[in-house]
Write a protein that holds these residues in place. Structure first.
Motif, PDB file in Angstrom:
ATOM      1  N   ALA A  15      19.958  21.682  13.621  1.00  0.00           N
ATOM      2  CA  ALA A  15      19.519  23.045  13.285  1.00  0.00           C
ATOM      3  C   ALA A  15      18.012  23.126  13.095  1.00  0.00           C
ATOM      4  N   GLU A  16      17.409  22.068  12.564  1.00  0.00           N
ATOM      5  CA  GLU A  16      15.968  22.064  12.319  1.00  0.00           C
ATOM      6  C   GLU A  16      15.159  22.210  13.605  1.00  0.00           C
ATOM      7  N   ASP A  17      15.751  21.889  14.757  1.00  0.00           N
ATOM      8  CA  ASP A  17      15.054  22.036  16.033  1.00  0.00           C
ATOM      9  C   ASP A  17      14.843  23.497  16.403  1.00  0.00           C
ATOM     10  N   PHE A  18      15.545  24.392  15.717  1.00  0.00           N
ATOM     11  CA  PHE A  18      15.451  25.824  16.023  1.00  0.00           C
ATOM     12  C   PHE A  18      14.823  26.613  14.868  1.00  0.00           C
ATOM     13  N   SER A  19      14.130  25.928  13.973  1.00  0.00           N
ATOM     14  CA  SER A  19      13.649  26.593  12.763  1.00  0.00           C
ATOM     15  C   SER A  19      12.253  26.106  12.383  1.00  0.00           C
ATOM     16  N   THR A  20      11.530  26.972  11.698  1.00  0.00           N
ATOM     17  CA  THR A  20      10.264  26.604  11.059  1.00  0.00           C
ATOM     18  C   THR A  20      10.101  27.492   9.843  1.00  0.00           C
ATOM     19  N   SER A  21       9.054  27.287   9.063  1.00  0.00           N
ATOM     20  CA  SER A  21       8.810  28.107   7.873  1.00  0.00           C
ATOM     21  C   SER A  21       7.313  28.304   7.700  1.00  0.00           C
ATOM     22  N   GLY A  22       6.956  29.155   6.771  1.00  0.00           N
ATOM     23  CA  GLY A  22       5.545  29.349   6.458  1.00  0.00           C
ATOM     24  C   GLY A  22       4.963  30.682   6.860  1.00  0.00           C
ATOM     25  N   ASP A  53       5.435  24.522  20.447  1.00  0.00           N
ATOM     26  CA  ASP A  53       4.852  23.395  19.718  1.00  0.00           C
ATOM     27  C   ASP A  53       5.265  23.392  18.255  1.00  0.00           C
ATOM     28  N   LYS A  54       5.707  24.539  17.742  1.00  0.00           N
ATOM     29  CA  LYS A  54       6.167  24.636  16.354  1.00  0.00           C
ATOM     30  C   LYS A  54       7.683  24.548  16.247  1.00  0.00           C
ATOM     31  N   ILE A  55       8.381  25.141  17.212  1.00  0.00           N
ATOM     32  CA  ILE A  55       9.844  25.104  17.237  1.00  0.00           C
ATOM     33  C   ILE A  55      10.269  24.520  18.583  1.00  0.00           C
ATOM     34  N   ALA A  56      10.672  23.268  18.567  1.00  0.00           N
ATOM     35  CA  ALA A  56      10.999  22.581  19.819  1.00  0.00           C
ATOM     36  C   ALA A  56      12.119  23.278  20.577  1.00  0.00           C
ATOM     37  N   GLY A  57      13.018  23.948  19.835  1.00  0.00           N
ATOM     38  CA  GLY A  57      14.141  24.625  20.463  1.00  0.00           C
ATOM     39  C   GLY A  57      13.759  25.842  21.278  1.00  0.00           C
ATOM     40  N   LEU A  58      12.506  26.292  21.190  1.00  0.00           N
ATOM     41  CA  LEU A  58      12.056  27.427  22.004  1.00  0.00           C
ATOM     42  C   LEU A  58      11.875  27.051  23.469  1.00  0.00           C
ATOM     43  N   ASN A  59      11.813  25.762  23.756  1.00  0.00           N
ATOM     44  CA  ASN A  59      11.595  25.332  25.133  1.00  0.00           C
ATOM     45  C   ASN A  59      12.620  25.959  26.071  1.00  0.00           C
TER      46      ASN A  59
END
Length: 229
Positions: free
Chosen positions: A58-65, A86-92
């Motif tokens: 799940a962390e591959d599709f998430s970020t915070s801040g 570059d911030k959320i690898a799952g956006l690729n």
């Protein structure tokens, strides 16, 4: 009859070409996801290698801040916080990204373009003057509007556009972009701060300026004394 058939065939070819051009920026993925990973042994897709789906989490599709205001103490009085591949690898391969833009009073996101994405912006705090300029073929028309909280504005792909805080308080906006990596070309930085520098005589003629003014601008921008991005 033959002429009519040739017309239909030509029209079909043009439609096919148009369709391919429309989808040439971030192609639709052929799998559920392709989480980016720095692994030369992976599958290379859209500029990134894909993580083995068995190890995706799940962390591959998430970020915070994005609740944290960016530092606007700089030469333009604004800060862009990017949420891209570059911030959320799952956006690729998913063809979308997001930014938060903070503005000090009088601050601006200076004229720039995104070569690979249309941008849709929503203002959540403050007052912004926004706008974009059309291409030479459309006589470089300016479309501009003052935005208030809750207002939305669209900047078409490739168009030079800007945002300026015209209020007395800080402003905050969020924008979605139609690419996992839309790219940014800030006009002043690109023209006067290229590496190597464009010959001053060329820019002096293009901008109808004295060559010494161009040399001053190139010295200022090439130093990157306080780059916005």
């Amino acid at each position: 009859m033959k002429g009519f058939l040739r017309f239909l065939v030509a029209k079909a070819i043009l439609l096919a070409l148009a369709s391919s051009f429309v989808s040439c920026y971030d192609p639709s993925p052929l799998q559920d996801f392709c989480v980016a990973v720095d692994d030369a042994n992976g599958v290379f897709v859209n500029g990134k290698f894909c993580k083995d789906p068995k190890y995706v989490k799940a962390e591959d599709f998430s970020t915070s801040g994005l609740n944290i205001a960016g530092n606007t103490i700089n030469r333009v009085g604004s800060n862009v916080t990017n949420v891209n591949v570059d911030k959320i690898a799952g956006l690729n391969t998913l063809g979308v990204s997001l930014v938060r833009i903070d503005f000090a009073p009088g601050g601006q996101n200076p004229p720039h373009t995104h070569p690979r994405a249309t941008e849709i912006l929503v203002l959540v705090e403050g007052t912004l003057l926004v706008g974009f300029v059309t291409s030479n073929q459309d006589n470089n028309r300016l479309f501009s509007k003052v935005l208030y909280p809750g207002d939305v504005f669209v900047f078409p792909i490739g168009m030079i556009h800007f945002q300026v805080n015209v209020g007395r308080t800080n402003a905050v906006a969020f924008a979605g972009l139609g690419s996992q990596n839309p790219g940014t070309i800030t006009i002043a930085d690109a023209v006067f701060g290229s590496k190597p520098l464009i010959m001053p005589e060329i820019l002096a003629k293009a901008f109808q300026l004295d060559v010494n003014v161009v040399r001053f601008l190139e010295a200022r921008f090439s130093s990157k004394y306080d780059s916005h991005y």
